[in-house]
Motif scaffolding. Sequence first.
Motif, PDB file in Angstrom:
ATOM      1  N   LYS A   9      37.876  47.456  39.222  1.00  0.00           N
ATOM      2  CA  LYS A   9      36.307  47.062  38.926  1.00  0.00           C
ATOM      3  C   LYS A   9      35.967  46.587  40.510  1.00  0.00           C
ATOM      4  O   LYS A   9      36.717  45.759  41.032  1.00  0.00           O
ATOM      5  N   LYS A  10      34.574  46.739  40.566  1.00  0.00           N
ATOM      6  CA  LYS A  10      34.013  46.473  41.794  1.00  0.00           C
ATOM      7  C   LYS A  10      32.545  46.075  41.546  1.00  0.00           C
ATOM      8  O   LYS A  10      32.170  46.111  40.300  1.00  0.00           O
ATOM      9  N   LYS A  11      31.913  45.878  42.715  1.00  0.00           N
ATOM     10  CA  LYS A  11      30.362  45.223  42.509  1.00  0.00           C
ATOM     11  C   LYS A  11      29.456  46.663  42.118  1.00  0.00           C
ATOM     12  O   LYS A  11      29.890  47.523  42.430  1.00  0.00           O
ATOM     13  N   VAL A  12      28.722  46.157  41.163  1.00  0.00           N
ATOM     14  CA  VAL A  12      27.682  47.411  40.725  1.00  0.00           C
ATOM     15  C   VAL A  12      26.467  46.965  41.038  1.00  0.00           C
ATOM     16  O   VAL A  12      26.045  45.781  41.269  1.00  0.00           O
ATOM     17  N   VAL A  13      25.466  47.919  41.458  1.00  0.00           N
ATOM     18  CA  VAL A  13      24.107  47.709  41.639  1.00  0.00           C
ATOM     19  C   VAL A  13      22.951  47.852  40.430  1.00  0.00           C
ATOM     20  O   VAL A  13      23.221  48.342  39.640  1.00  0.00           O
ATOM     21  N   GLY A  14      22.203  46.630  40.473  1.00  0.00           N
ATOM     22  CA  GLY A  14      21.160  46.638  39.398  1.00  0.00           C
ATOM     23  C   GLY A  14      20.063  46.200  39.869  1.00  0.00           C
ATOM     24  O   GLY A  14      19.555  46.192  41.178  1.00  0.00           O
ATOM     25  N   HIS A  15      19.112  45.742  39.108  1.00  0.00           N
ATOM     26  CA  HIS A  15      17.735  45.132  39.318  1.00  0.00           C
ATOM     27  C   HIS A  15      17.586  43.785  38.801  1.00  0.00           C
ATOM     28  O   HIS A  15      17.856  43.612  37.812  1.00  0.00           O
ATOM     29  N   TYR A  27      23.066  42.389  42.703  1.00  0.00           N
ATOM     30  CA  TYR A  27      24.658  43.084  42.492  1.00  0.00           C
ATOM     31  C   TYR A  27      25.323  42.190  41.545  1.00  0.00           C
ATOM     32  O   TYR A  27      24.844  41.018  41.339  1.00  0.00           O
ATOM     33  N   PHE A  28      26.031  42.931  40.666  1.00  0.00           N
ATOM     34  CA  PHE A  28      26.644  42.278  39.764  1.00  0.00           C
ATOM     35  C   PHE A  28      28.282  42.296  40.075  1.00  0.00           C
ATOM     36  O   PHE A  28      28.837  43.270  40.490  1.00  0.00           O
ATOM     37  N   PHE A  29      28.881  41.015  40.282  1.00  0.00           N
ATOM     38  CA  PHE A  29      30.277  41.076  40.943  1.00  0.00           C
ATOM     39  C   PHE A  29      31.066  40.748  39.786  1.00  0.00           C
ATOM     40  O   PHE A  29      30.940  39.714  38.936  1.00  0.00           O
ATOM     41  N   PRO A  30      32.275  41.312  39.785  1.00  0.00           N
ATOM     42  CA  PRO A  30      33.220  40.941  38.779  1.00  0.00           C
ATOM     43  C   PRO A  30      33.977  39.460  39.160  1.00  0.00           C
ATOM     44  O   PRO A  30      33.991  39.305  40.403  1.00  0.00           O
ATOM     45  N   ASN A  31      34.483  39.060  38.445  1.00  0.00           N
ATOM     46  CA  ASN A  31      35.421  37.660  38.546  1.00  0.00           C
ATOM     47  C   ASN A  31      36.653  38.144  39.043  1.00  0.00           C
ATOM     48  O   ASN A  31      37.684  38.194  38.503  1.00  0.00           O
ATOM     49  N   GLY A  42      57.327  45.739  45.577  1.00  0.00           N
ATOM     50  CA  GLY A  42      57.710  44.081  45.722  1.00  0.00           C
ATOM     51  C   GLY A  42      56.434  43.311  45.481  1.00  0.00           C
ATOM     52  O   GLY A  42      55.498  43.564  45.024  1.00  0.00           O
ATOM     53  N   PRO A  43      56.591  42.139  45.771  1.00  0.00           N
ATOM     54  CA  PRO A  43      55.470  41.011  45.404  1.00  0.00           C
ATOM     55  C   PRO A  43      54.302  41.110  46.710  1.00  0.00           C
ATOM     56  O   PRO A  43      54.830  41.241  47.748  1.00  0.00           O
ATOM     57  N   ARG A  44      53.040  41.138  46.123  1.00  0.00           N
ATOM     58  CA  ARG A  44      52.009  41.271  47.026  1.00  0.00           C
ATOM     59  C   ARG A  44      50.915  40.406  46.683  1.00  0.00           C
ATOM     60  O   ARG A  44      50.914  40.019  45.602  1.00  0.00           O
ATOM     61  N   ARG A  45      50.280  40.251  47.701  1.00  0.00           N
ATOM     62  CA  ARG A  45      48.980  39.147  47.417  1.00  0.00           C
ATOM     63  C   ARG A  45      47.710  40.222  46.971  1.00  0.00           C
ATOM     64  O   ARG A  45      47.373  40.750  47.996  1.00  0.00           O
ATOM     65  N   VAL A  46      47.327  40.257  46.156  1.00  0.00           N
ATOM     66  CA  VAL A  46      46.072  41.154  45.645  1.00  0.00           C
ATOM     67  C   VAL A  46      45.025  40.500  44.868  1.00  0.00           C
ATOM     68  O   VAL A  46      45.077  39.556  44.523  1.00  0.00           O
ATOM     69  N   HIS A  47      43.838  41.385  44.867  1.00  0.00           N
ATOM     70  CA  HIS A  47      42.721  40.756  43.913  1.00  0.00           C
ATOM     71  C   HIS A  47      42.890  41.356  42.654  1.00  0.00           C
ATOM     72  O   HIS A  47      43.220  42.682  42.418  1.00  0.00           O
ATOM     73  N   VAL A  48      42.673  40.508  41.687  1.00  0.00           N
ATOM     74  CA  VAL A  48      42.771  41.060  40.438  1.00  0.00           C
ATOM     75  C   VAL A  48      41.783  40.266  39.315  1.00  0.00           C
ATOM     76  O   VAL A  48      41.237  39.193  39.443  1.00  0.00           O
ATOM     77  N   CYS A  49      40.975  41.127  38.584  1.00  0.00           N
ATOM     78  CA  CYS A  49      39.982  40.378  37.842  1.00  0.00           C
ATOM     79  C   CYS A  49      40.569  39.749  36.450  1.00  0.00           C
ATOM     80  O   CYS A  49      41.748  39.867  36.157  1.00  0.00           O
ATOM     81  N   THR A  50      39.763  38.891  36.079  1.00  0.00           N
ATOM     82  CA  THR A  50      40.165  37.854  34.994  1.00  0.00           C
ATOM     83  C   THR A  50      40.439  38.587  33.654  1.00  0.00           C
ATOM     84  O   THR A  50      41.237  38.353  32.912  1.00  0.00           O
ATOM     85  N   ARG A  51      39.788  39.879  33.352  1.00  0.00           N
ATOM     86  CA  ARG A  51      40.110  40.610  32.443  1.00  0.00           C
ATOM     87  C   ARG A  51      41.418  41.096  32.353  1.00  0.00           C
ATOM     88  O   ARG A  51      41.952  41.276  31.376  1.00  0.00           O
ATOM     89  N   CYS A  52      42.003  41.688  33.375  1.00  0.00           N
ATOM     90  CA  CYS A  52      43.261  42.168  33.400  1.00  0.00           C
ATOM     91  C   CYS A  52      44.356  41.026  33.482  1.00  0.00           C
ATOM     92  O   CYS A  52      45.312  41.166  32.656  1.00  0.00           O
ATOM     93  N   LEU A  53      44.000  40.011  34.025  1.00  0.00           N
ATOM     94  CA  LEU A  53      44.952  38.642  34.029  1.00  0.00           C
ATOM     95  C   LEU A  53      45.049  38.387  32.403  1.00  0.00           C
ATOM     96  O   LEU A  53      46.034  38.112  31.894  1.00  0.00           O
TER      97      LEU A  53
END
Length: 62
Positions: A9-15, A27-31, A42-53
């Motif tokens: 999931k990433k930013k999407v464009v709108g009006h 722009y609409f940004f995911p959390n 192994g362990p990594r530091r990544v971006h995860v959206c709150t829906r997947c969390l």
Amino acid sequence: MASCYVCGKKKVVGHNVSHANNKTKRYFFPNLQRMKIITEKGPRRVHVCTRCLRSGLIKKAI
């Protein structure tokens, strides 16, 4: 701009639409939260959206 490691999931464009029906770009940004998770590499530091969390699709690294 970052995207979700799990679902992509990433930013999407709108009006912004005014009462007069004027349209300007916005722009609409995911959390996204940056956190340490267990991956196949192994362990990594990544971006995860709150829906997947919330859905339990990732395992947090301690």
